[in-house]
Design a protein around this motif. Structure first.
Motif, PDB file in Angstrom:
ATOM      1  N   ALA A 129      12.318  -4.691  -4.005  1.00 42.32           N
ATOM      2  CA  ALA A 129      11.596  -5.052  -2.785  1.00 42.32           C
ATOM      3  C   ALA A 129      11.421  -3.843  -1.867  1.00 42.32           C
ATOM      4  CB  ALA A 129      12.343  -6.175  -2.064  1.00 42.32           C
ATOM      5  N   ILE A 130      12.499  -3.080  -1.656  1.00 46.68           N
ATOM      6  CA  ILE A 130      12.437  -1.934  -0.747  1.00 46.68           C
ATOM      7  C   ILE A 130      11.547  -0.834  -1.337  1.00 46.68           C
ATOM      8  CG2 ILE A 130      13.788  -0.084   0.299  1.00 46.68           C
ATOM      9  CD1 ILE A 130      16.113  -2.067   0.521  1.00 46.68           C
ATOM     10  N   GLY A 131      11.761  -0.523  -2.612  1.00 43.77           N
ATOM     11  CA  GLY A 131      10.976   0.544  -3.247  1.00 43.77           C
ATOM     12  C   GLY A 131       9.488   0.218  -3.289  1.00 43.77           C
ATOM     13  N   ALA A 132       9.137  -1.012  -3.711  1.00 42.90           N
ATOM     14  CA  ALA A 132       7.732  -1.390  -3.795  1.00 42.90           C
ATOM     15  C   ALA A 132       7.083  -1.428  -2.417  1.00 42.90           C
ATOM     16  CB  ALA A 132       7.604  -2.750  -4.478  1.00 42.90           C
ATOM     17  N   ALA A 133       7.796  -1.971  -1.434  1.00 43.69           N
ATOM     18  CA  ALA A 133       7.235  -2.048  -0.075  1.00 43.69           C
ATOM     19  C   ALA A 133       6.997  -0.661   0.499  1.00 43.69           C
ATOM     20  CB  ALA A 133       8.175  -2.850   0.824  1.00 43.69           C
ATOM     21  N   ALA A 134       7.941   0.262   0.299  1.00 42.33           N
ATOM     22  CA  ALA A 134       7.790   1.619   0.833  1.00 42.33           C
ATOM     23  C   ALA A 134       6.583   2.315   0.218  1.00 42.33           C
ATOM     24  CB  ALA A 134       9.064   2.421   0.562  1.00 42.33           C
ATOM     25  N   ILE A 135       6.401   2.161  -1.097  1.00 39.68           N
ATOM     26  CA  ILE A 135       5.279   2.814  -1.775  1.00 39.68           C
ATOM     27  C   ILE A 135       3.945   2.234  -1.299  1.00 39.68           C
ATOM     28  CG2 ILE A 135       4.144   3.058  -4.020  1.00 39.68           C
ATOM     29  CD1 ILE A 135       6.971   3.241  -5.262  1.00 39.68           C
ATOM     30  N   VAL A 136       3.845   0.907  -1.240  1.00 40.39           N
ATOM     31  CA  VAL A 136       2.584   0.266  -0.853  1.00 40.39           C
ATOM     32  C   VAL A 136       2.227   0.583   0.590  1.00 40.39           C
ATOM     33  CG1 VAL A 136       1.452  -1.954  -0.488  1.00 40.39           C
ATOM     34  CG2 VAL A 136       2.770  -1.568  -2.567  1.00 40.39           C
ATOM     35  N   ILE A 137       3.198   0.529   1.479  1.00 44.11           N
ATOM     36  CA  ILE A 137       2.923   0.822   2.895  1.00 44.11           C
ATOM     37  C   ILE A 137       2.460   2.262   3.060  1.00 44.11           C
ATOM     38  CG2 ILE A 137       3.991   1.076   5.174  1.00 44.11           C
ATOM     39  CD1 ILE A 137       5.739  -1.364   4.448  1.00 44.11           C
ATOM     40  N   ALA A 138       3.146   3.193   2.392  1.00 49.73           N
ATOM     41  CA  ALA A 138       2.751   4.607   2.487  1.00 49.73           C
ATOM     42  C   ALA A 138       1.344   4.820   1.939  1.00 49.73           C
ATOM     43  CB  ALA A 138       3.757   5.474   1.731  1.00 49.73           C
ATOM     44  N   TYR A 139       1.004   4.105   0.873  1.00 49.28           N
ATOM     45  CA  TYR A 139      -0.332   4.225   0.284  1.00 49.28           C
ATOM     46  C   TYR A 139      -1.397   3.688   1.244  1.00 49.28           C
ATOM     47  CZ  TYR A 139      -4.056   3.630  -3.204  1.00 49.28           C
ATOM     48  OH  TYR A 139      -5.227   3.687  -3.915  1.00 49.28           O
ATOM     49  N   LEU A 140      -1.123   2.555   1.861  1.00 47.04           N
ATOM     50  CA  LEU A 140      -2.080   1.983   2.808  1.00 47.04           C
ATOM     51  C   LEU A 140      -2.273   2.883   4.025  1.00 47.04           C
ATOM     52  CD1 LEU A 140      -0.991  -1.769   2.647  1.00 47.04           C
ATOM     53  CD2 LEU A 140      -3.156  -0.826   1.839  1.00 47.04           C
TER      54      LEU A 140
END
Length: 531
Positions: A257-268
């Motif tokens: 959850a933390i890893g996926a959220a961090a990557i997606v937010i940074a990408y957005l």
């Protein structure tokens, strides 16, 4: 440099190429899968692959619908036919399955490498190879068409920019493997750089497939009622659990959850509208084919979804292109790899009883004790047919006992530890005192009305009198299927005449049973009435 030197250099480059490491990683991680045995739909698929001529799979609706009347996946049996060239040996089928998954993982790497640095592509491919979806798929032969459909879809993506006609051909093959890959052209939009007229090719493939599917199954849309809003709203947590798989602690889901959220937010934050468009498009491709299944969602339905989600997450990490995003993606891959070992133990635990029952029917002499089974009837029936010799008797509900057709003293079952035990020492099918009480409540003269029709592969029924609870019982297997007094269901064509009984339980606790009745043939109706 001489020719030998150049050859050695090319060999060294091939061995050191990331795709070689990914291939080796996948094969080693799942090598134990080739020790598997027949499960679930496997025996019936093998039988249909033996029976159906190759041309009938594609062009003869009357023959094809013996496999399924609700979906059109002819390449599934083509794949099985290839394995049958080496005999009816599970090890061949599982080796084929493992190679298909490994090829899908390597192709995913090459597709991702078209858009991001190969370090990220390698980490994403490793994440998919170690995912629960891959762990499950490589050990479940009956969903090979999902795996090989992904292979064909990835080939189409690789070919799209330079060979749109060839890409559209592989897109058609992907749909003929599994219908879940029909939304693939949405991904072509993400990588398109030339005029939109190139989309005439995939559009033609889709129209051909749609007409072909209608010709073979008489279906254009889905085969089940669309789920309710409540069922659709419950789909996201189910998909999340399918993405991470069975978890033995909160640590792994938290890391995901933390890893996926961090990557997606940074990408957005980095790419904004472009990132949102890519994520939304991939989400549409992943979810569009499975929303209609929300009412009864099974593990296998999420295979293509997981592949799309991991691809989107990998692209996001690669576009962020920071050291921490590569570390985060790699951490997810390491976590998934660590989880895959207990997950495969879970899978063996889930399947050990069905496998034990299957081996009993496939190997014991016909004089062996009757088996009170929990596996599907078509599974044990398929194994009995593959055996090409009489098998022990098996039944699937306590009604065979209370109706007096099976002597419980001459029956066995498998306990929760997959150990064979006398049926009278187990409770899974009831106890002797319960059987006695239920026999006493039987009323042979109670009224019962049955109308059962079959038309265009849709079975429909009306049962009465109203106010009771009805159970459809197969004969001679006694599989018990609770059914409403009136309903319909799409069914495949039967090769042999089938038989059934209807049980009606009255509100006062009494019950009655019909005689053995024939399942109607196509276009016929079975009617029976006890006034």
């Amino acid at each position: 440099m001489n020719e030998n030197g150049r050859g050695m250099k090319r060999s060294a480059l091939f061995i050191l190429h990331p795709s070689s490491f990914i291939l080796l990683f996948t094969l080693l991680l799942h090598a134990d899968a080739i020790k598997g045995w027949w499960l679930y739909d496997d025996p019936q698929l093998v039988l249909e692959a033996q029976r159906q001529p190759l041309t009938s799979l594609f062009f003869n609706p009357a023959e094809y619908v013996h496999l399924a009347a609700h979906t059109f996946v002819p390449l599934q049996l083509v794949s099985y036919k290839i394995d049958l060239l080496f005999g009816v040996r599970p090890v061949v089928f599982y080796a084929h399955q493992l190679l298909a998954l490994a090829l899908a993982v390597v192709l995913l790497f090459f597709v991702l490498r078209q858009h991001i640095d190969e370090k990220f592509a390698a980490a994403g491919a490793a994440l998919f190879a170690s995912s629960w979806a891959a762990t499950y798929a490589v050990r479940t032969l009956m969903i090979r068409h999902y795996v090989e459909g992904l292979v064909l879809a990835l080939i189409a993506l690789l070919l799209w920019r330079r060979r749109p006609m060839a890409a559209s051909f592989f897109y058609l093959l992907a749909m003929l493997a599994k219908e879940v890959y029909a939304p693939l052209p949405l991904l072509f939009l993400l990588i398109e750089r030339e005029p939109r007229r190139r989309f005439a090719w995939p559009a033609a493939s889709f129209v051909i497939w749609l007409f072909w599917r209608w010709r073979m199954t008489q279906l254009v849309g889905g085969y089940a009622p669309f789920p309710s809003l409540r069922e659709i709203a419950g789909l996201p947590p189910i998909l999340w659990s399918h993405l991470i798989g069975p978890a033995h602690s909160l640590v792994a889901p938290l890391i995901f959850a933390i890893g996926a959220a961090a990557i997606v937010i940074a990408y957005l934050v980095r790419d904004r509208f472009r990132a949102a468009a890519i994520i939304i498009t991939i989400a549409a491709v992943a979810t569009a084919p499975i929303v209609a299944l929300a009412g009864n969602f099974e593990w296998r339905y999420s295979f293509a979804f997981v592949a799309c989600v991991i691809a989107a997450l990998t692209i996001a990490a690669g576009r962020v292109n920071r050291r921490w995003s590569l570390i985060a993606l790699s951490l997810l891959a390491v976590t998934a790899t660590a989880m895959s070992f207990p997950q495969r133990r879970d899978y063996r635990e889930q399947t050990r009883i069905i496998e034990a029952e299957g081996r009993y029917v496939a190997s014991q002499p016909p004089t062996a004790a009757s088996l009170a089974a929990t596996a599907p009837e078509w599974y044990l029936g398929g194994l009995a047919q593959l055996r090409r010799a009489p098998s022990p008797r098996y039944f699937f509900s306590r009604f065979a006992i209370v109706a007096g057709e099976v002597d419980p003293a001459r029956a066995v079952t498998f306990d929760t530890h997959a150990q064979l035990v006398p049926l009278t020492s187990a409770t899974s099918f009831g106890t002797p005192s319960e059987w006695t009480r239920e026999r006493a409540a039987f009323v042979a003269s109670a009224p019962l009305n049955i109308t059962f029709s079959l038309a265009h592969h849709d079975a429909s029924w009306r049962l009465g009198p109203a106010g009771g609870e009805f159970t459809f019982l197969t004969s001679p297997g006694w599989t018990a299927i609770p059914i409403p007094p009136e309903g319909a269901r799409r069914v495949p064509a039967a090769r042999e005449r089938q038989w059934f009984r209807i049980r009606r339980a009255a509100p006062d606790g009494s019950w009655t049973l019909s005689p053995v009745l024939p399942v109607p043939r196509e276009g016929e109706t079975t009617r029976w009435k006890r006034p």
